[in-house]
Design a protein around this motif. Structure first.
Motif, mmCIF file in Angstrom:
data_model
loop_
_atom_site.group_PDB
_atom_site.id
_atom_site.type_symbol
_atom_site.label_atom_id
_atom_site.label_comp_id
_atom_site.label_asym_id
_atom_site.label_seq_id
_atom_site.Cartn_x
_atom_site.Cartn_y
_atom_site.Cartn_z
ATOM 1 N N ASN A 36 0.825 -1.210 0.000
ATOM 2 C CA ASN A 36 0.000 0.000 0.000
ATOM 3 C C ASN A 36 0.860 1.263 0.000
ATOM 4 O OD1 ASN A 36 -2.334 -1.458 -0.038
ATOM 5 N ND2 ASN A 36 -2.811 -1.184 2.138
ATOM 6 N N ALA A 40 1.062 4.155 -2.797
ATOM 7 C CA ALA A 40 0.892 5.576 -2.476
ATOM 8 C C ALA A 40 2.060 6.393 -3.034
ATOM 9 C CB ALA A 40 0.784 5.760 -0.963
ATOM 10 N N ASP A 78 5.123 6.240 5.022
ATOM 11 C CA ASP A 78 5.565 6.566 3.669
ATOM 12 C C ASP A 78 5.341 8.043 3.423
ATOM 13 O OD1 ASP A 78 2.897 7.130 2.238
ATOM 14 O OD2 ASP A 78 2.500 5.165 3.142
ATOM 15 N N MET A 83 -4.007 10.486 2.439
ATOM 16 C CA MET A 83 -5.454 10.381 2.239
ATOM 17 C C MET A 83 -6.156 11.590 2.835
ATOM 18 S SD MET A 83 -6.258 6.333 3.027
ATOM 19 C CE MET A 83 -4.797 5.934 3.989
ATOM 20 N N ASN A 91 -11.664 4.514 1.929
ATOM 21 C CA ASN A 91 -10.692 3.471 1.586
ATOM 22 C C ASN A 91 -10.490 2.451 2.688
ATOM 23 O OD1 ASN A 91 -10.357 4.884 -0.739
ATOM 24 N ND2 ASN A 91 -8.419 5.823 -0.133
ATOM 25 N N LEU A 92 -10.522 2.932 3.924
ATOM 26 C CA LEU A 92 -10.281 1.996 5.016
ATOM 27 C C LEU A 92 -11.580 1.491 5.636
ATOM 28 C CD1 LEU A 92 -7.185 3.639 6.722
ATOM 29 C CD2 LEU A 92 -7.297 2.090 4.765
ATOM 30 N N ALA A 96 -11.611 -3.525 0.419
ATOM 31 C CA ALA A 96 -10.378 -3.310 -0.333
ATOM 32 C C ALA A 96 -10.629 -3.076 -1.813
ATOM 33 C CB ALA A 96 -9.470 -4.519 -0.169
ATOM 34 N N LYS A 97 -9.664 -2.512 -2.436
ATOM 35 C CA LYS A 97 -9.639 -2.276 -3.873
ATOM 36 C C LYS A 97 -10.360 -1.009 -4.293
ATOM 37 C CE LYS A 97 -10.317 -6.604 -4.364
ATOM 38 N NZ LYS A 97 -10.709 -7.932 -4.739
ATOM 39 N N GLY A 99 -10.093 1.887 -3.170
ATOM 40 C CA GLY A 99 -9.172 3.014 -3.243
ATOM 41 C C GLY A 99 -8.505 3.120 -4.592
ATOM 42 N N SER A 100 -7.870 2.051 -4.990
ATOM 43 C CA SER A 100 -7.177 2.070 -6.263
ATOM 44 C C SER A 100 -8.135 2.328 -7.402
ATOM 45 C CB SER A 100 -6.469 0.740 -6.496
ATOM 46 O OG SER A 100 -5.351 0.677 -5.661
ATOM 47 N N GLN A 119 -4.311 -3.906 -6.629
ATOM 48 C CA GLN A 119 -3.864 -4.881 -5.648
ATOM 49 C C GLN A 119 -5.039 -5.746 -5.221
ATOM 50 O OE1 GLN A 119 -0.719 -5.218 -4.341
ATOM 51 N NE2 GLN A 119 0.075 -3.647 -5.701
ATOM 52 N N GLY A 123 -5.140 -7.030 1.823
ATOM 53 C CA GLY A 123 -5.051 -5.589 1.975
ATOM 54 C C GLY A 123 -4.862 -5.098 3.393
ATOM 55 N N PHE A 124 -5.299 -3.894 3.566
ATOM 56 C CA PHE A 124 -5.072 -3.179 4.810
ATOM 57 C C PHE A 124 -5.545 -3.956 6.047
ATOM 58 C CE2 PHE A 124 -7.083 -0.324 7.933
ATOM 59 C CZ PHE A 124 -5.957 0.315 8.426
ATOM 60 N N THR A 169 1.654 8.934 4.829
ATOM 61 C CA THR A 169 0.844 8.132 5.738
ATOM 62 C C THR A 169 1.716 7.345 6.705
ATOM 63 O OG1 THR A 169 -0.829 7.874 4.015
ATOM 64 C CG2 THR A 169 -0.912 6.294 5.830
HETATM 65 P P1 ADP Z 1 -5.987 -2.232 -2.033
HETATM 66 O O1 ADP Z 1 -4.552 -1.947 -1.805
HETATM 67 O O2 ADP Z 1 -6.233 -3.516 -2.727
HETATM 68 O O3 ADP Z 1 -6.721 -1.118 -2.682
HETATM 69 P P2 ADP Z 1 -6.084 -2.159 0.782
HETATM 70 O O4 ADP Z 1 -7.056 -2.720 1.747
HETATM 71 O O5 ADP Z 1 -4.693 -2.639 0.886
HETATM 72 O O6 ADP Z 1 -6.678 -2.471 -0.639
HETATM 73 O O7 ADP Z 1 -6.090 -0.610 0.864
HETATM 74 C C1 ADP Z 1 -7.295 0.096 0.709
HETATM 75 C C2 ADP Z 1 -7.060 1.463 0.232
HETATM 76 O O8 ADP Z 1 -6.573 2.287 1.273
HETATM 77 C C3 ADP Z 1 -6.002 1.593 -0.841
HETATM 78 O O9 ADP Z 1 -6.538 1.342 -2.098
HETATM 79 C C4 ADP Z 1 -5.575 3.035 -0.701
HETATM 80 O O10 ADP Z 1 -6.443 3.906 -1.383
HETATM 81 C C5 ADP Z 1 -5.714 3.279 0.776
HETATM 82 N N1 ADP Z 1 -4.425 3.170 1.438
HETATM 83 C C6 ADP Z 1 -3.993 2.140 2.174
HETATM 84 N N2 ADP Z 1 -2.756 2.381 2.629
HETATM 85 C C7 ADP Z 1 -2.386 3.598 2.155
HETATM 86 C C8 ADP Z 1 -1.220 4.418 2.261
HETATM 87 N N3 ADP Z 1 -0.149 4.017 2.937
HETATM 88 N N4 ADP Z 1 -1.226 5.625 1.638
HETATM 89 C C9 ADP Z 1 -2.310 6.029 0.933
HETATM 90 N N5 ADP Z 1 -3.429 5.303 0.795
HETATM 91 C C10 ADP Z 1 -3.481 4.116 1.399
#
Ligand code: ADP
Ligand code: MG
Length: 634
Positions: A36, A40, A78, A83, A91-92, A96-97, A99-100, A119, A123-124, A169
């Motif tokens: 992640n 970013a 990072d 965000m 996103n959180l 998941a997904k 965000g991207s 991705q 995920g998160f 972040t």
């Molecule tokens: P994915 O990576 O598949 O999109 P995640 O659950 O890993 O799903 O993350 C969800 C969303 O949260 C990401 O798509 C992104 O938008 C946001 N995100 C997570 N970690 C970070 C980060 N370190 N910096 C910026 N955005 C983040």
């Protein structure tokens, strides 16, 4: 004031799954968080390319890891895109997904140029496998204020304003306490974290840094991280993307790990193809043939394509132009200094370099598959099971344009041992007097085998290819021949199995039965094109063959298509075995009791249809005639 919010229902479920997970590789949470962070960083990198007002030092993009044993925290930060408050929530708080995806959509509006790595994986939320509490402090490139997200799990989360100077972040994982079954302390050990980074995230192209362990790292050493002056920072990952490393330095395991990690597969790839070309066409390619069929492979959802990089920098996901449809199962990437970072999809379509590379890849994929076929039969047959259908479609597609490329890769089941063989193997095994490649199409190998027409051909020592997939016969039609040997269906047209003597013998017998056949033909009317003696039957009395053109199997396939309209039918020829006692019986009936011939002709024809798996036109009539025959007989 902190706002308390609930996770979206699906997220909550996933989260609960994570918290109570007994998954043995909990350490993958680190890979997910690093991935992640890396995303970013990609995002801010591209943003700054697009938007001049964003001033960042692109050389300083990093991921930082720190451990605080006392407080049981592992922190990953990072200086990526960060965000906004809404993004934090969306996103959180949702699955998941998203965000991207949202980012992709936003970018698509501005320009079509950049795609972000989609991705998958857990995920998160995977952070909750090892954390009792997760804090995310983030400041977006788009907003002045910074925010803090906190959650202890599925009960919800809070978002509040916070202080943060730098865009980016920071994720703070409060690591769970050890219990009887699980050891979590390991995630607070720097050696463990280092080895995990090496293992899972080595190719991440931003430095992943951590404070270096001092020799006597105990109490008296400074634990105050703000004082950087005396502390040495260590970069944990090699950053050189795997495909840019020398082949000699890469183990098979490295390749497999890379593949599984990057393309989210649990299984090792069936084949790794690593190409490093120098010269006027300079590129590196790392291609993988998956070990199993992706679950959505035969749906519209599956997108073919290779990732595009320029000197290790990611440009685009799924460049379709690099792979023909016939090889759409190949995953991987191509890196070439000739691709510009801002290359658009439109330009790609006409890019000559890209076309040249695509054609090299294609040749290489083919030659690797061929060598697999020769060297590792078992692996090839597994590949064929997974993706053979695609290869066959490939031959059929575009009016056979890729026939030459693909024909050596095709396998069919042989009558000899019911094993798969290639056409090359078939031709090599052909007896000298055999001029054609025999095949027959049917629902299953057993049915092909049982066909009356196949018996004599096999007896003569010829192999027959059994085509059991709907598409097979269309493929054969498009190919027409292989190595100048024409394909020949054993239940279609004339089979040239006889020598001159045998031919004149048949000729003679046909003359003798001429009137009989005319009468049978009359009885059957338009249902058959012809009635004649057979040269392909051994023990069965009759069979049905089709004239050249449409075959029975094709007729069946076409009949299944919706909207077939006027149903196309193969032209039927009823063949009678000259050696079978039935022929004499028929002649007797014809001369002594001609009124019975009509029903007997229909019984024969209906039987022949049944053996071909074709429907009988009048089942009731068939049954009545059969009953009558029994009455007459006993
Ligand atoms: P994915 O990576 O598949 O999109 P995640 O659950 O890993 O799903 O993350 C969800 C969303 O949260 C990401 O798509 C992104 O938008 C946001 N995100 C997570 N970690 C970070 C980060 N370190 N910096 C910026 N955005 C983040
Ligand atoms: Mg992710």
């Amino acid at each position: 004031m902190a706002e308390t919010m609930q996770f979206q229902a699906e997220s909550k479920r996933l989260l609960e799954l994570m918290i109570h997970s007994i998954y043995t590789h909990k350490e993958i949470f680190l890979r997910e968080l690093i991935s992640n962070a890396s995303d970013a960083l990609d995002k801010i990198y591209f943003f700054s390319l697009e938007d001049d007002s964003i001033l960042i030092d692109r050389t300083k993009l990093t991921i930082n890891i720190s451990i605080d044993k006392e407080n049981r925290t592992l922190t990953i930060s990072d200086n990526g895109i960060g965000m906004t408050k809404e993004e934090l929530r969306d996103n959180l708080g949702t699955i998941a997904k998203s965000g991207s995806l949202a980012f992709k959509q936003a970018l698509a509006k501005a320009s079509d140029e950049i795609d972000i790595i989609g991705q998958f994986g857990v995920g998160f939320y995977s952070a909750f496998m090892v954390s009792q509490h997760v804090t995310v402090i983030t400041k977006s490139v788009k907003e002045e204020a910074a925010y803090r997200f906190e959650s202890s799990g599925s009960d919800g989360f809070t978002i509040d304003e916070d202080q943060k100077d730098e865009i980016g972040t920071t994720i703070i994982c409060k690591i769970k306490e050890n219990n009887e079954d699980e050891n979590y302390d390991e995630f607070l050990e720097s050696y463990r974290i280092k080895s995990l980074v090496k293992q899972y995230s080595d190719y991440i192209r931003y430095p992943i840094q951590m404070l270096k362990d001092t020799d006597n790292e105990d109490e008296n050493e400074e634990t105050d991280n703000t004082d950087d002056t005396k502390q040495e920072i260590e970069t944990l990952n090699s950053m050189t993307p795997l495909w840019r490393k020398s082949k000699a330095d890469i183990t098979e395991e490295d390749y497999h790990k890379f593949y599984k990690d990057k393309f989210h597969d649990w299984e090792d790839p069936a084949k790794v193809i690593h190409m490093q070309a120098e010269g006027n066409l300079s590129y590196q390619a790392l291609l993988f043939i998956p070990g199993k069929t992706p679950f959505n492979f035969y749906s519209n959802e599956y997108e073919k394509g290779l990732q595009l990089y320029s000197k290790g920098v990611f440009i685009m996901e799924k460049a379709k132009e690099l792979l023909g449809d016939h090889f759409r199962f190949v995953r991987g990437l191509v890196d070439s200094p000739d691709f510009s970072l801002n290359i658009s999809r439109e330009i790609l379509q006409h890019d000559r370099q890209l076309k040249a590379i695509a054609s090299r890849l294609e040749k290489k994929i083919k030659s690797e598959l061929l060598s697999m076929l020769k060297m590792d039969r078992e692996a090839y047959e597994k590949f064929w099971k997974n993706f053979g259908m695609q290869i066959k479609y490939g031959i059929y597609q575009d009016f056979g344009a890729h026939r030459e490329l693909l024909e050596d890769l095709v396998l069919f089941t042989s009558s000899r041992d019911k094993k798969l063989i290639s056409l090359e193997e078939y031709v090599a095994r052909m007896p000298e007097d055999q001029k054609e490649i025999y095949f027959v199409a049917g629902d299953s190998i057993e049915k092909c085998e049982a066909l009356p027409q196949s018996e004599l051909v096999r007896d003569k020592g010829y192999e027959i290819l059994y085509l059991v997939d709907d598409i097979d016969e269309f493929v054969i039609q498009i190919m027409h021949m292989y190595k100048e040997k024409p394909f020949k269906s054993i239940n279609q047209g004339d089979l040239d199995l006889l020598n001159e003597d045998e031919k004149s013998e048949i000729q003679k017998k046909s003359e003798e039965s001429k009137d009989l056949f005319v009468s049978i033909k009359e009885a059957l009317g338009d249902s058959v094109e012809d009635v004649r003696l057979s040269t392909r039957l051994k023990s069965h009395p009759v069979c049905l063959v089709s004239a050249e053109g449409l075959s029975f199997e094709m007729e069946k396939v076409l009949a299944q298509m919706p909207d077939a309209g006027e149903k196309m039918k193969a032209k039927r020829i009823l063949e009678i075995n000259p050696e079978h006692p039935l022929l004499q019986t028929l002649r007797r009936v014809h001369s002594a009791r001609p009124e019975k011939l009509h029903d007997i002709a229909w019984l024969l024809y209906d039987q022949a249809c049944l053996m071909e798996g074709l429907p009988i036109e009048d089942p009731m009539g068939f049954s009545k005639k059969l009953a009558q025959l029994m009455i007459d007989a006993f």
